[in-house]
Enzyme design. Structure first.
Site, PDB file in Angstrom:
ATOM      1  N   HIS A 205       0.793  -1.239   0.000  1.00  0.00           N
ATOM      2  CA  HIS A 205       0.000   0.000   0.000  1.00  0.00           C
ATOM      3  C   HIS A 205       0.818   1.278   0.000  1.00  0.00           C
ATOM      4  CE1 HIS A 205       1.079   0.064   4.241  1.00  0.00           C
ATOM      5  NE2 HIS A 205       0.642   1.296   4.312  1.00  0.00           N
TER       6      HIS A 205
HETATM    7  C1  UD1 Z   1      -1.960   5.953   5.611  1.00  0.00           C
HETATM    8  C2  UD1 Z   1      -0.647   6.497   6.156  1.00  0.00           C
HETATM    9  C3  UD1 Z   1       0.430   5.416   6.053  1.00  0.00           C
HETATM   10  C4  UD1 Z   1      -0.013   4.134   6.726  1.00  0.00           C
HETATM   11  C5  UD1 Z   1      -1.376   3.698   6.203  1.00  0.00           C
HETATM   12  C6  UD1 Z   1      -1.874   2.518   6.994  1.00  0.00           C
HETATM   13  C7  UD1 Z   1      -0.205   8.900   5.862  1.00  0.00           C
HETATM   14  C8  UD1 Z   1       0.542   9.889   5.078  1.00  0.00           C
HETATM   15  N1  UD1 Z   1      -0.185   7.636   5.377  1.00  0.00           N
HETATM   16  O1  UD1 Z   1      -1.772   5.665   4.237  1.00  0.00           O
HETATM   17  O2  UD1 Z   1       1.611   5.865   6.687  1.00  0.00           O
HETATM   18  O3  UD1 Z   1       0.926   3.138   6.470  1.00  0.00           O
HETATM   19  O4  UD1 Z   1      -2.317   4.784   6.334  1.00  0.00           O
HETATM   20  O5  UD1 Z   1      -2.783   1.757   6.293  1.00  0.00           O
HETATM   21  O6  UD1 Z   1      -0.792   9.204   6.863  1.00  0.00           O
HETATM   22  N2  UD1 Z   1      -9.246   4.684   1.722  1.00  0.00           N
HETATM   23  C9  UD1 Z   1     -10.500   4.103   1.803  1.00  0.00           C
HETATM   24  N3  UD1 Z   1     -10.986   3.843   3.057  1.00  0.00           N
HETATM   25  C10 UD1 Z   1     -10.335   4.139   4.177  1.00  0.00           C
HETATM   26  C11 UD1 Z   1      -9.075   4.739   4.084  1.00  0.00           C
HETATM   27  C12 UD1 Z   1      -8.537   5.001   2.841  1.00  0.00           C
HETATM   28  O7  UD1 Z   1     -11.134   3.807   0.798  1.00  0.00           O
HETATM   29  O8  UD1 Z   1     -10.836   3.861   5.269  1.00  0.00           O
HETATM   30  C13 UD1 Z   1      -8.655   4.926   0.365  1.00  0.00           C
HETATM   31  C14 UD1 Z   1      -9.024   6.275  -0.234  1.00  0.00           C
HETATM   32  O9  UD1 Z   1      -9.101   6.103  -1.617  1.00  0.00           O
HETATM   33  C15 UD1 Z   1      -7.794   7.103   0.098  1.00  0.00           C
HETATM   34  C16 UD1 Z   1      -6.665   6.101   0.029  1.00  0.00           C
HETATM   35  O10 UD1 Z   1      -7.231   4.888   0.483  1.00  0.00           O
HETATM   36  O11 UD1 Z   1      -7.617   8.175  -0.784  1.00  0.00           O
HETATM   37  C17 UD1 Z   1      -5.451   6.453   0.850  1.00  0.00           C
HETATM   38  O12 UD1 Z   1      -5.802   6.668   2.211  1.00  0.00           O
HETATM   39  P1  UD1 Z   1      -4.902   7.613   3.163  1.00  0.00           P
HETATM   40  O13 UD1 Z   1      -5.394   7.545   4.544  1.00  0.00           O
HETATM   41  O14 UD1 Z   1      -4.766   8.963   2.566  1.00  0.00           O
HETATM   42  O15 UD1 Z   1      -3.473   6.988   3.053  1.00  0.00           O
HETATM   43  P2  UD1 Z   1      -3.005   5.471   3.270  1.00  0.00           P
HETATM   44  O16 UD1 Z   1      -2.445   4.984   1.993  1.00  0.00           O
HETATM   45  O17 UD1 Z   1      -4.090   4.698   3.906  1.00  0.00           O
HETATM   46  N1  UDP Z   2      -3.528  -5.742   8.900  1.00  0.00           N
HETATM   47  C1  UDP Z   2      -4.808  -6.252   9.109  1.00  0.00           C
HETATM   48  N2  UDP Z   2      -5.565  -6.627   8.019  1.00  0.00           N
HETATM   49  C2  UDP Z   2      -5.102  -6.524   6.744  1.00  0.00           C
HETATM   50  C3  UDP Z   2      -3.797  -6.008   6.541  1.00  0.00           C
HETATM   51  C4  UDP Z   2      -3.042  -5.628   7.628  1.00  0.00           C
HETATM   52  O1  UDP Z   2      -5.242  -6.387  10.255  1.00  0.00           O
HETATM   53  O2  UDP Z   2      -5.838  -6.877   5.812  1.00  0.00           O
HETATM   54  C5  UDP Z   2      -2.750  -5.270  10.055  1.00  0.00           C
HETATM   55  C6  UDP Z   2      -1.359  -5.868  10.234  1.00  0.00           C
HETATM   56  O3  UDP Z   2      -1.387  -7.006  11.062  1.00  0.00           O
HETATM   57  C7  UDP Z   2      -0.576  -4.730  10.874  1.00  0.00           C
HETATM   58  C8  UDP Z   2      -1.265  -3.489  10.386  1.00  0.00           C
HETATM   59  O4  UDP Z   2      -2.514  -3.884   9.850  1.00  0.00           O
HETATM   60  O5  UDP Z   2      -0.691  -4.752  12.291  1.00  0.00           O
HETATM   61  C9  UDP Z   2      -0.408  -2.838   9.333  1.00  0.00           C
HETATM   62  O6  UDP Z   2      -1.102  -1.791   8.748  1.00  0.00           O
HETATM   63  P1  UDP Z   2      -0.627  -1.141   7.388  1.00  0.00           P
HETATM   64  O7  UDP Z   2       0.234  -2.087   6.640  1.00  0.00           O
HETATM   65  O8  UDP Z   2      -1.850  -0.619   6.751  1.00  0.00           O
HETATM   66  O9  UDP Z   2       0.192   0.128   7.882  1.00  0.00           O
HETATM   67  P2  UDP Z   2       1.734   0.351   8.256  1.00  0.00           P
HETATM   68  O10 UDP Z   2       2.103  -0.567   9.343  1.00  0.00           O
HETATM   69  O11 UDP Z   2       2.537   0.156   7.004  1.00  0.00           O
HETATM   70  O12 UDP Z   2       1.745   1.792   8.653  1.00  0.00           O
END
Ligand code: UD1
Ligand code: UDP
Length: 363
Positions: A205
């Site tokens: 992601h």
């Molecule tokens: C964010 C964090 C990242 C973290 C990740 C965990 C920042 C800059 N990034 O990235 O560090 O690793 O969360 O998963 O804060 N979306 C949905 N539903 C949701 C959330 C997101 O559909 O509940 C989709 C939307 O299209 C959105 C995109 O995901 O535009 C990105 O979401 P966003 O929260 O901006 O960044 P992440 O990639 O989730």
């Molecule tokens: N995770 C989860 N379901 C999923 C994918 C990830 O519960 O389908 C959990 C995973 O065990 C970990 C956390 O989400 O604890 C990681 O989140 P993510 O990779 O979105 O964010 P990051 O750690 O890179 O910020």
């Protein structure tokens, strides 16, 4: 001993997971606490599901900021958090990790002269393309209390001359994983989930991996060259990029990669446990594979990591994103597995240590 009034901020899936043991510990001790969710993550499978799986009450407040550009998310949360802080007047604001929610909360708090406590302080990828690298650096330098997971992160913070106090506590993700894995084992089974005998678990992601069509299609091409079938609970960001790049349907038809919606924490723990190995660009997964109850091998689809401890413990190998290189590195890693040493991220008592310190500071 006076109980500190703790204002806990969360915004995304990993923050819910990593703050959960601190919230539970507050409840156990009767420590006053207030939980604010910025609403950066809002889909049921990225938010509510985790409150359920982790036995957490709904947050006291949800700002519902939703998706948007970095500045929009940060600014909306900054204004919303400031309003709540003025009303709640906490003794300390607790943030975790490196998301936009973390930076917003740290800024809102320092500007009101409320001490910031940063859980998972001192991680550095030295990759300036990453929004997380900006957020974690700025937050570390705004924090009064820095909870470094390891001695290595403590050293990084000392070298940068942060002005706050540094404490080595381990990482709260180990607390969460170790307490939840027995529940996951009881709740799920291979036949329920129709799992193949052997599979790799994939998550992907990071913005720098999925937001560019050429990079993303290269990664998928490389993954298709692996022998092992792959189960891929895909982040909504990745689904939306695959769709925009016209790659989703092809992937859904692939017999090699089974793409599914993101799953709840307990189901994900079960998948991690059952997987032969893990391929990921996630931060949290690099820590989780080192947990004693999991002890898995992970291949990281990135060119850097802010978790060198997991590389040194033998659990993680950074394999890059070049489709002509990373499949060979994964094969080599599988053929010659490194000896895996003990977990570098603590013994599952990070939340206890963090609350002990905050209580002492409040005396
Ligand atoms: C964010 C964090 C990242 C973290 C990740 C965990 C920042 C800059 N990034 O990235 O560090 O690793 O969360 O998963 O804060 N979306 C949905 N539903 C949701 C959330 C997101 O559909 O509940 C989709 C939307 O299209 C959105 C995109 O995901 O535009 C990105 O979401 P966003 O929260 O901006 O960044 P992440 O990639 O989730
Ligand atoms: N995770 C989860 N379901 C999923 C994918 C990830 O519960 O389908 C959990 C995973 O065990 C970990 C956390 O989400 O604890 C990681 O989140 P993510 O990779 O979105 O964010 P990051 O750690 O890179 O910020």
């Amino acid at each position: 001993m006076a109980e500190p009034d703790i204002f806990v901020v969360i915004g995304t899936r990993p923050e819910i997971i990593k703050m959960a043991p601190i919230i539970h510990e507050c409840r156990k001790r009767g420590t006053p606490h207030y939980v604010l969710h910025t609403g950066q993550h809002y889909s049921r499978k990225m938010s509510q599901e985790f409150f359920k799986d982790l036995d957490l009450a709904a947050p006291d407040k949800n700002l519902n900021i939703g998706s948007g550009s970095h500045s929009t998310q940060t600014a909306k949360a900054l204004v919303g958090i400031e309003k709540e802080l003025i009303q709640e007047k906490p003794d300390v604001v607790l943030v975790q990790g490196d998301t936009n929610a973390v930076l917003s909360a740290a800024l809102a708090a320092v500007k009101l002269n409320i001490p910031v406590a940063h859980v998972e302080a001192g991680l550095r990828s030295y990759d300036v393309r990453m929004p997380e690298e900006h957020n974690r650096r700025l937050t570390d330098h705004a924090s009064a209390y820095l909870f470094a997971p390891t001695e290595n992160s403590k050293r990084i913070l000392e070298d940068e001359s942060v002005w706050g106090e540094i404490f080595v506590t381990g990482n709260t993700v180990i607390d969460t994983l170790e307490s939840r894995i027995p529940i996951a084992q009881k709740r799920f089974s291979n036949s329920d989930m129709n799992l193949p005998d052997e599979f790799a678990l994939l998550t992907l992601h990071r913005a720098e991996n999925v937001d560019d069509k050429e990079i993303l299609s290269g990664i998928i091409e490389g993954l298709l060259r692996l022998e092992t079938p792959i189960i891929f609970p895909a982040h909504p960001r990745t689904i939306s990029r695959l769709r925009a790049f016209d790659m989703l349907l092809k992937l859904e038809d692939s017999p090699k990669i089974r793409i599914i919606e993101p799953v709840g924490y307990l189901q994900f723990l079960y998948l991690m446990e059952e997987a032969s190995f893990i391929i990921t660009d996630s931060g949290g997964l690099q820590e989780e594979v080192t947990a004693p109850s999991l002890n898995k091998q992970a291949f990281v689809l990135r060119t850097s990591t802010e978790r060198p401890e997991a590389v040194n413990s033998g659990h993680v190998m950074v394999v890059g994103i070049d489709k002509d290189v990373f499949p060979k590195r994964i094969k080599k890693g599988l053929d010659n597995p490194k000896k895996r040493r003990s977990c570098p991220y603590g013994d599952g008592t990070a939340a206890i240590k963090i609350l002990d310190i905050l209580e002492k500071k409040q005396k």
